[in-house]
Scaffold this active site. Sequence first.
Site, PDB file in Angstrom:
ATOM      1  N   HIS A  35     -54.175 -11.320  23.679  1.00 35.96           N
ATOM      2  CA  HIS A  35     -53.994 -12.466  24.582  1.00 35.96           C
ATOM      3  C   HIS A  35     -55.300 -13.061  25.098  1.00 35.96           C
ATOM      4  O   HIS A  35     -55.282 -14.102  25.740  1.00 35.96           O
ATOM      5  CB  HIS A  35     -53.088 -12.090  25.764  1.00 35.96           C
ATOM      6  N   ASP A  37     -44.740 -13.247  29.916  1.00 27.16           N
ATOM      7  CA  ASP A  37     -45.534 -12.026  29.780  1.00 27.16           C
ATOM      8  C   ASP A  37     -45.042 -11.000  30.799  1.00 27.16           C
ATOM      9  O   ASP A  37     -44.613 -11.389  31.893  1.00 27.16           O
ATOM     10  CB  ASP A  37     -47.004 -12.382  30.070  1.00 27.16           C
ATOM     11  N   HIS A  44     -47.196  -9.147  32.057  1.00 25.92           N
ATOM     12  CA  HIS A  44     -48.463  -9.083  32.789  1.00 25.92           C
ATOM     13  C   HIS A  44     -48.962 -10.476  33.167  1.00 25.92           C
ATOM     14  O   HIS A  44     -48.661 -11.452  32.484  1.00 25.92           O
ATOM     15  CB  HIS A  44     -49.511  -8.380  31.927  1.00 25.92           C
ATOM     16  N   HIS A  58     -58.167  -9.127  27.343  1.00 22.15           N
ATOM     17  CA  HIS A  58     -56.784  -9.651  27.221  1.00 22.15           C
ATOM     18  C   HIS A  58     -56.038  -9.588  28.546  1.00 22.15           C
ATOM     19  O   HIS A  58     -54.972 -10.174  28.694  1.00 22.15           O
ATOM     20  CB  HIS A  58     -56.018  -8.944  26.101  1.00 22.15           C
ATOM     21  N   ASP A 106     -46.405 -13.807  25.222  1.00 22.43           N
ATOM     22  CA  ASP A 106     -46.837 -12.436  24.945  1.00 22.43           C
ATOM     23  C   ASP A 106     -45.578 -11.657  24.601  1.00 22.43           C
ATOM     24  O   ASP A 106     -44.659 -11.576  25.409  1.00 22.43           O
ATOM     25  CB  ASP A 106     -47.505 -11.859  26.197  1.00 22.43           C
ATOM     26  N   ASP A 127     -44.831  -8.747  24.657  1.00 23.37           N
ATOM     27  CA  ASP A 127     -44.463  -7.663  25.568  1.00 23.37           C
ATOM     28  C   ASP A 127     -43.666  -8.143  26.783  1.00 23.37           C
ATOM     29  O   ASP A 127     -43.281  -7.341  27.638  1.00 23.37           O
ATOM     30  CB  ASP A 127     -45.666  -6.797  25.981  1.00 23.37           C
TER      31      ASP A 127
HETATM   32  N1  LIG Z   1     -53.621  -5.467  33.837  1.00 19.76           N
HETATM   33  C1  LIG Z   1     -53.867  -4.720  32.626  1.00 19.76           C
HETATM   34  C2  LIG Z   1     -55.308  -4.854  32.216  1.00 19.76           C
HETATM   35  O1  LIG Z   1     -55.745  -4.124  31.314  1.00 19.76           O
HETATM   36  O2  LIG Z   1     -56.007  -5.699  32.833  1.00 19.76           O
HETATM   37  C3  LIG Z   1     -53.535  -3.242  32.859  1.00 19.76           C
HETATM   38  N2  LIG Z   1     -52.287  -3.045  32.112  1.00 19.76           N
HETATM   39  C4  LIG Z   1     -51.954  -1.724  31.672  1.00 19.76           C
HETATM   40  C5  LIG Z   1     -51.617  -0.814  32.821  1.00 19.76           C
HETATM   41  C6  LIG Z   1     -50.745   0.300  32.303  1.00 19.76           C
HETATM   42  C7  LIG Z   1     -50.411   1.280  33.397  1.00 19.76           C
HETATM   43  C8  LIG Z   1     -49.763   0.575  34.567  1.00 19.76           C
HETATM   44  C9  LIG Z   1     -50.646  -0.594  35.033  1.00 19.76           C
HETATM   45  N3  LIG Z   1     -50.938  -1.496  33.887  1.00 19.76           N
HETATM   46  C10 LIG Z   1     -52.409  -3.889  30.920  1.00 19.76           C
HETATM   47  C11 LIG Z   1     -52.868  -5.157  31.533  1.00 19.76           C
HETATM   48  C12 LIG Z   1     -53.397  -6.148  30.523  1.00 19.76           C
HETATM   49  C13 LIG Z   1     -52.262  -6.624  29.600  1.00 19.76           C
HETATM   50  C14 LIG Z   1     -52.720  -7.690  28.638  1.00 19.76           C
HETATM   51  B1  LIG Z   1     -51.509  -8.416  27.873  1.00 19.76           B
HETATM   52  O3  LIG Z   1     -52.042  -9.455  27.033  1.00 19.76           O
HETATM   53  O4  LIG Z   1     -50.761  -7.456  27.130  1.00 19.76           O
HETATM   54  O5  LIG Z   1     -50.650  -9.040  28.853  1.00 19.76           O
HETATM   55 MN   LIG Z   2     -50.598 -11.079  27.856  1.00 19.50          MN
HETATM   56 MN   LIG Z   3     -48.565  -8.487  28.358  1.00 21.36          MN
END
Ligand SMILES: N[C@@]1(C(=O)O)CN(C[C@@H]2CCCCN2)C[C@@H]1CCC[B-](O)(O)O
Ligand SMILES: [Mn+2]
Ligand SMILES: [Mn+2]
Length: 302
Positions: free
Chosen positions: A96, A119, A121, A136, A224, A226
């Site tokens: 992403h 999404d 997220h 991402h 996304d 997910d």
């Molecule tokens: N905020 C996140 C980041 O890494 O910044 C942390 N998160 C993972 C984490 C897992 C355990 C519980 C809290 N969340 C993924 C997210 C990015 C997603 C990117 B997408 O493109 O998949 O939406």
């Molecule tokens: Mn995303």
């Molecule tokens: Mn996501």
Amino acid sequence: HSVGIIGAPFSKGQPKDGVECAPNKLRAAGLLERLQQQGCAVKDYGNLTFENVALDEPVKGSKSVRTVGSANQRLSEAVKAVKRDGHTAVMLGGDHSLAIGSIHGHTAAVGPVSVVWVDAHADIHTPLSSNTGNIHGQPMSYLLYELQSKVPPLPNFSWMKPCLSSRDLVYIGLRDVDPEEHYIMKLLTVKAFSMTQVDQLGVARVMEETCDYLSKKPIHLSYDIDAIDPSVTPATGTPAVGGLTYREGIYITEYLCQTGLLSAVDMVEVNPLRGRTEDDVHSTVSTAVDLLLGCFGRRREG
Ligand SMILES: N[C@@]1(C(=O)O)CN(C[C@@H]2CCCCN2)C[C@@H]1CCC[B-](O)(O)O
Ligand SMILES: [Mn+2]
Ligand SMILES: [Mn+2]
């Protein structure tokens, strides 16, 4: 519908291999043929090639910054060209972080756009607020005017300027938002329909309220995979339970299609290597194809 397909086999916005394989997997699943069968004119612009910048050490915590910046500069040019050729742009990711180039290039071609971000997220961390350093999870902060002071100048990002107002953004499907992101969203009064609102209002009302809230600008749908429940689309890097049903996911695309405002679509985070079984991969890929078909006129009634 006239559709221009751009493959963006890119994975450096996050650490898990495989997401770069999705563009070819989506093609192999018959995406272009299915679009043509439902009456779309389809032009395949092929897959972009991205340079891996050597010694790409983290900057202010963000990983692979130079590689991500370079990839998005190239993607921005490609999306701009597809729009200038008169098509609705479809960007097949890839992770992403690619939304940076996709939304930037879209805006460069057509002027200000509305963004519907579907999404689990929010992807609105700044480089300094991110806990993972994975870009991402940060694309929105590079794009929003209101966060410009919170994003330090980064190598290979000097080609871009913020191009989106937080007033022109709507989230749908949120259920795994970090505290720092929630703070930013409240500060910017970003419109968001989390899975709680999807449960409370139902997806039809969510879509009505989304389109009532947005102006009549061209719509950039950044999907996304997910956002959909992992029982349907498990082959993705950061699955989160309690997602959209297949039917809700499709309804979102059908609704946006009938607005006539859909101007660009991203389909990201499909990771064929994250499926435990072949069925996992097939279910994820075929759902992504069906979501894209819904964007371009496929109706379940026939
Ligand atoms: N905020 C996140 C980041 O890494 O910044 C942390 N998160 C993972 C984490 C897992 C355990 C519980 C809290 N969340 C993924 C997210 C990015 C997603 C990117 B997408 O493109 O998949 O939406
Ligand atoms: Mn995303
Ligand atoms: Mn996501």
